[in-house]
Enzyme design. Structure first.
Site, mmCIF file in Angstrom:
data_model
loop_
_atom_site.group_PDB
_atom_site.id
_atom_site.type_symbol
_atom_site.label_atom_id
_atom_site.label_comp_id
_atom_site.label_asym_id
_atom_site.label_seq_id
_atom_site.Cartn_x
_atom_site.Cartn_y
_atom_site.Cartn_z
ATOM 1 N N HIS A 60 -3.353 -2.737 -2.917
ATOM 2 C CA HIS A 60 -2.248 -1.875 -3.350
ATOM 3 C C HIS A 60 -0.932 -2.495 -2.920
ATOM 4 O O HIS A 60 -0.907 -3.490 -2.191
ATOM 5 C CB HIS A 60 -2.390 -0.462 -2.758
ATOM 6 C CG HIS A 60 -2.545 -0.421 -1.273
ATOM 7 N ND1 HIS A 60 -1.526 -0.763 -0.401
ATOM 8 C CD2 HIS A 60 -3.604 -0.115 -0.483
ATOM 9 C CE1 HIS A 60 -1.959 -0.640 0.834
ATOM 10 N NE2 HIS A 60 -3.221 -0.259 0.822
HETATM 11 P P1 TYD Z 1 -5.166 2.987 2.697
HETATM 12 O O1 TYD Z 1 -3.737 2.720 3.037
HETATM 13 O O2 TYD Z 1 -5.531 3.052 1.244
HETATM 14 O O3 TYD Z 1 -6.090 1.895 3.419
HETATM 15 P P2 TYD Z 1 -6.236 0.340 3.176
HETATM 16 O O4 TYD Z 1 -4.962 -0.162 2.574
HETATM 17 O O5 TYD Z 1 -6.497 -0.249 4.522
HETATM 18 O O6 TYD Z 1 -7.400 0.113 2.285
HETATM 19 O O7 TYD Z 1 -5.598 4.301 3.445
HETATM 20 C C1 TYD Z 1 -6.940 4.758 3.490
HETATM 21 C C2 TYD Z 1 -6.926 6.261 3.646
HETATM 22 O O8 TYD Z 1 -6.289 6.637 4.863
HETATM 23 C C3 TYD Z 1 -6.166 6.976 2.520
HETATM 24 O O9 TYD Z 1 -6.912 8.126 2.171
HETATM 25 C C4 TYD Z 1 -4.874 7.404 3.145
HETATM 26 C C5 TYD Z 1 -5.197 7.531 4.624
HETATM 27 N N1 TYD Z 1 -4.038 7.137 5.474
HETATM 28 C C6 TYD Z 1 -3.335 8.122 6.139
HETATM 29 O O10 TYD Z 1 -3.634 9.322 6.051
HETATM 30 N N2 TYD Z 1 -2.265 7.755 6.926
HETATM 31 C C7 TYD Z 1 -1.895 6.454 7.045
HETATM 32 O O11 TYD Z 1 -0.895 6.161 7.752
HETATM 33 C C8 TYD Z 1 -2.634 5.447 6.333
HETATM 34 C C9 TYD Z 1 -2.259 4.000 6.433
HETATM 35 C C10 TYD Z 1 -3.701 5.834 5.563
#
Ligand code: TYD
Length: 143
Positions: A60
């Site tokens: 992303h």
């Molecule tokens: P995501 O940022 O998509 O993870 P990655 O980029 O490592 O694959 O986040 C995964 C899940 O965690 C998503 O449901 C959102 C949640 N999340 C939070 O609630 N707070 C945060 O600060 C972050 C980074 C993620």
């Protein structure tokens, strides 16, 4: 004006930043101060751990959020894509971190067993700041 422009373009560039390392026979110590060692104020800290072998994270971009990523333990790669070219940064030292400007597609891959990724963020969590669709990202990036 020119210097300001150069500073601005450097700020927006992804790069490895070497952090201070205080070497000591009792164990080493490294430190991050906001707006000194990294170019933004820290609004949020999270960490990624217990990543099963072969799994990837990310996939992303953020419209506004900037990040600084450190491999506190183990190693992993961060693949950054500005819509035109991709660059892979390997993180495997706890005194090095990767500055990720806003507006870059990023993926985290090749996690070693027991690796620990510390992520410092310039904004609070906001689901609306994410671009999770690559075609939408290319449009956002103006490519
Ligand atoms: P995501 O940022 O998509 O993870 P990655 O980029 O490592 O694959 O986040 C995964 C899940 O965690 C998503 O449901 C959102 C949640 N999340 C939070 O609630 N707070 C945060 O600060 C972050 C980074 C993620």
């Amino acid at each position: 004006m020119l210097i300001q422009g150069l500073l601005q373009s450097n700020m927006d560039k992804p790069r490895i930043i070497q952090l201070p390392k205080i070497s000591d026979p009792r164990g080493n110590l490294s430190v991050i101060e906001e707006l000194k060692d990294i170019p933004f104020k820290i609004e949020r800290t999270y960490w990624i751990y217990d990543v099963p072998g072969g799994e990837n994270r990310g996939g992303h971009a953020y419209k506004e959020n900037q990040e600084f990523i450190v491999a506190l333990s183990g190693s992993f790669d961060v693949v950054l894509d500005n819509g035109i070219e991709k660059k892979t940064f390997s993180l495997n030292r706890s005194y090095n971190g990767l500055y990720v400007p806003k507006g870059m597609w990023r993926e985290m891959t090749s996690f070693s067993t027991n690796s620990l990724a510390l992520v410092l963020s310039s904004t609070k969590y906001d689901a609306n700041d994410y671009i999770r669709d690559y075609a939408e990202f290319l449009k956002f990036a103006g490519v």
